[in-house]
Design a protein around this motif. Structure first.
Motif, PDB file in Angstrom:
ATOM      1  N   PHE A   1       0.815  -1.213   0.000  1.00  0.00           N
ATOM      2  CA  PHE A   1       0.000   0.000   0.000  1.00  0.00           C
ATOM      3  C   PHE A   1       0.850   1.265   0.000  1.00  0.00           C
ATOM      4  O   PHE A   1       0.576   2.212  -0.746  1.00  0.00           O
ATOM      5  CB  PHE A   1      -0.943  -0.018   1.202  1.00  0.00           C
ATOM      6  N   ALA A   2       1.877   1.313   0.794  1.00  0.00           N
ATOM      7  CA  ALA A   2       2.706   2.517   0.926  1.00  0.00           C
ATOM      8  C   ALA A   2       3.401   2.888  -0.384  1.00  0.00           C
ATOM      9  O   ALA A   2       3.734   4.064  -0.602  1.00  0.00           O
ATOM     10  CB  ALA A   2       3.739   2.327   2.031  1.00  0.00           C
ATOM     11  N   ASP A   3       3.594   1.921  -1.271  1.00  0.00           N
ATOM     12  CA  ASP A   3       4.264   2.190  -2.546  1.00  0.00           C
ATOM     13  C   ASP A   3       3.319   2.739  -3.614  1.00  0.00           C
ATOM     14  O   ASP A   3       3.775   3.158  -4.665  1.00  0.00           O
ATOM     15  CB  ASP A   3       4.916   0.906  -3.072  1.00  0.00           C
ATOM     16  N   LEU A   4       2.019   2.721  -3.338  1.00  0.00           N
ATOM     17  CA  LEU A   4       1.047   3.242  -4.304  1.00  0.00           C
ATOM     18  C   LEU A   4       1.038   4.766  -4.298  1.00  0.00           C
ATOM     19  O   LEU A   4       1.244   5.386  -3.252  1.00  0.00           O
ATOM     20  CB  LEU A   4      -0.364   2.772  -3.945  1.00  0.00           C
ATOM     21  N   PRO A   5       0.782   5.383  -5.454  1.00  0.00           N
ATOM     22  CA  PRO A   5       0.558   6.832  -5.453  1.00  0.00           C
ATOM     23  C   PRO A   5      -0.671   7.157  -4.590  1.00  0.00           C
ATOM     24  O   PRO A   5      -1.567   6.317  -4.428  1.00  0.00           O
ATOM     25  CB  PRO A   5       0.275   7.158  -6.927  1.00  0.00           C
ATOM     26  N   TYR A   6      -0.712   8.359  -4.074  1.00  0.00           N
ATOM     27  CA  TYR A   6      -1.792   8.750  -3.155  1.00  0.00           C
ATOM     28  C   TYR A   6      -3.169   8.523  -3.763  1.00  0.00           C
ATOM     29  O   TYR A   6      -4.080   8.047  -3.083  1.00  0.00           O
ATOM     30  CB  TYR A   6      -1.624  10.213  -2.729  1.00  0.00           C
ATOM     31  N   GLU A   7      -3.336   8.824  -5.054  1.00  0.00           N
ATOM     32  CA  GLU A   7      -4.648   8.647  -5.692  1.00  0.00           C
ATOM     33  C   GLU A   7      -5.069   7.181  -5.661  1.00  0.00           C
ATOM     34  O   GLU A   7      -6.240   6.865  -5.466  1.00  0.00           O
ATOM     35  CB  GLU A   7      -4.618   9.137  -7.156  1.00  0.00           C
ATOM     36  N   LYS A   8      -4.110   6.281  -5.880  1.00  0.00           N
ATOM     37  CA  LYS A   8      -4.412   4.839  -5.845  1.00  0.00           C
ATOM     38  C   LYS A   8      -4.709   4.392  -4.408  1.00  0.00           C
ATOM     39  O   LYS A   8      -5.533   3.512  -4.187  1.00  0.00           O
ATOM     40  CB  LYS A   8      -3.251   4.029  -6.406  1.00  0.00           C
ATOM     41  N   GLN A   9      -4.045   5.002  -3.446  1.00  0.00           N
ATOM     42  CA  GLN A   9      -4.340   4.687  -2.048  1.00  0.00           C
ATOM     43  C   GLN A   9      -5.784   5.044  -1.729  1.00  0.00           C
ATOM     44  O   GLN A   9      -6.491   4.277  -1.071  1.00  0.00           O
ATOM     45  CB  GLN A   9      -3.378   5.428  -1.118  1.00  0.00           C
ATOM     46  N   GLU A  10      -6.211   6.198  -2.211  1.00  0.00           N
ATOM     47  CA  GLU A  10      -7.600   6.599  -1.983  1.00  0.00           C
ATOM     48  C   GLU A  10      -8.569   5.668  -2.703  1.00  0.00           C
ATOM     49  O   GLU A  10      -9.640   5.361  -2.168  1.00  0.00           O
ATOM     50  CB  GLU A  10      -7.811   8.046  -2.433  1.00  0.00           C
ATOM     51  N   THR A  11      -8.202   5.197  -3.877  1.00  0.00           N
ATOM     52  CA  THR A  11      -9.043   4.250  -4.602  1.00  0.00           C
ATOM     53  C   THR A  11      -9.138   2.933  -3.833  1.00  0.00           C
ATOM     54  O   THR A  11     -10.217   2.343  -3.726  1.00  0.00           O
ATOM     55  CB  THR A  11      -8.501   4.003  -6.026  1.00  0.00           C
ATOM     56  N   PHE A  12      -8.019   2.491  -3.275  1.00  0.00           N
ATOM     57  CA  PHE A  12      -8.037   1.260  -2.475  1.00  0.00           C
ATOM     58  C   PHE A  12      -8.950   1.440  -1.264  1.00  0.00           C
ATOM     59  O   PHE A  12      -9.728   0.547  -0.922  1.00  0.00           O
ATOM     60  CB  PHE A  12      -6.631   0.871  -2.026  1.00  0.00           C
ATOM     61  N   GLU A  13      -8.864   2.590  -0.633  1.00  0.00           N
ATOM     62  CA  GLU A  13      -9.721   2.880   0.519  1.00  0.00           C
ATOM     63  C   GLU A  13     -11.200   2.810   0.101  1.00  0.00           C
ATOM     64  O   GLU A  13     -12.031   2.253   0.819  1.00  0.00           O
ATOM     65  CB  GLU A  13      -9.373   4.255   1.080  1.00  0.00           C
ATOM     66  N   ARG A  14     -11.506   3.336  -1.061  1.00  0.00           N
ATOM     67  CA  ARG A  14     -12.878   3.282  -1.578  1.00  0.00           C
ATOM     68  C   ARG A  14     -13.277   1.844  -1.912  1.00  0.00           C
ATOM     69  O   ARG A  14     -14.421   1.437  -1.686  1.00  0.00           O
ATOM     70  CB  ARG A  14     -13.001   4.178  -2.811  1.00  0.00           C
ATOM     71  N   LEU A  15     -12.335   1.066  -2.416  1.00  0.00           N
ATOM     72  CA  LEU A  15     -12.604  -0.344  -2.724  1.00  0.00           C
ATOM     73  C   LEU A  15     -13.088  -1.089  -1.487  1.00  0.00           C
ATOM     74  O   LEU A  15     -13.977  -1.944  -1.550  1.00  0.00           O
ATOM     75  CB  LEU A  15     -11.340  -1.005  -3.290  1.00  0.00           C
ATOM     76  N   LEU A  16     -12.520  -0.743  -0.343  1.00  0.00           N
ATOM     77  CA  LEU A  16     -12.882  -1.427   0.899  1.00  0.00           C
ATOM     78  C   LEU A  16     -14.285  -1.091   1.383  1.00  0.00           C
ATOM     79  O   LEU A  16     -14.789  -1.732   2.305  1.00  0.00           O
ATOM     80  CB  LEU A  16     -11.857  -1.117   1.994  1.00  0.00           C
ATOM     81  N   THR A  17     -14.929  -0.125   0.761  1.00  0.00           N
ATOM     82  CA  THR A  17     -16.318   0.190   1.127  1.00  0.00           C
ATOM     83  C   THR A  17     -17.304  -0.709   0.374  1.00  0.00           C
ATOM     84  O   THR A  17     -18.499  -0.679   0.657  1.00  0.00           O
ATOM     85  CB  THR A  17     -16.666   1.667   0.857  1.00  0.00           C
ATOM     86  N   CYS A  18     -16.804  -1.481  -0.567  1.00  0.00           N
ATOM     87  CA  CYS A  18     -17.664  -2.375  -1.357  1.00  0.00           C
ATOM     88  C   CYS A  18     -18.043  -3.608  -0.541  1.00  0.00           C
ATOM     89  O   CYS A  18     -17.347  -3.976   0.414  1.00  0.00           O
ATOM     90  CB  CYS A  18     -16.948  -2.799  -2.634  1.00  0.00           C
TER      91      CYS A  18
END
Length: 85
Positions: free
Chosen positions: A33-50
């Motif tokens: 996770f830490a290696d992802l660009p910030y935008e992708k981190q936010e997308t991952f966070e949104r993915l977890l709401t599914c």
């Protein structure tokens, strides 16, 4: 970069109702996770709401996610798992 409190909430969100998702998502956060660009981190966070059934279907390739950003994130997670072998 995600602040520690937000990262802790993210790790907690990786604890799902399905063990199959737990063993994929939590290691991803801890190791990649830490290696992802910030935008992708936010997308991952949104993915977890599914919902778990949707996440499982997308990760297993049984269904295609209609959201292009989420679909790309699923692909990133799946490709990392495949690379880990």
């Amino acid at each position: 970069m995600f602040e520690q409190k937000r990262l802790s909430r993210l790790k907690w969100a990786c604890r799902r109702g399905m063990l199959e998702l737990d063993v994929l998502l939590l290691p991803f956060v801890e190791e990649a996770f830490a290696d992802l660009p910030y935008e992708k981190q936010e997308t991952f966070e949104r993915l977890l709401t599914c919902d778990d059934p949707d996440l499982f279907a997308w990760i297993m390739g049984h269904q295609k996610c209609d959201d292009p950003e989420l679909a790309e994130m699923v692909s990133i997670v799946v490709n990392r798992v495949k690379a880990q072998g």
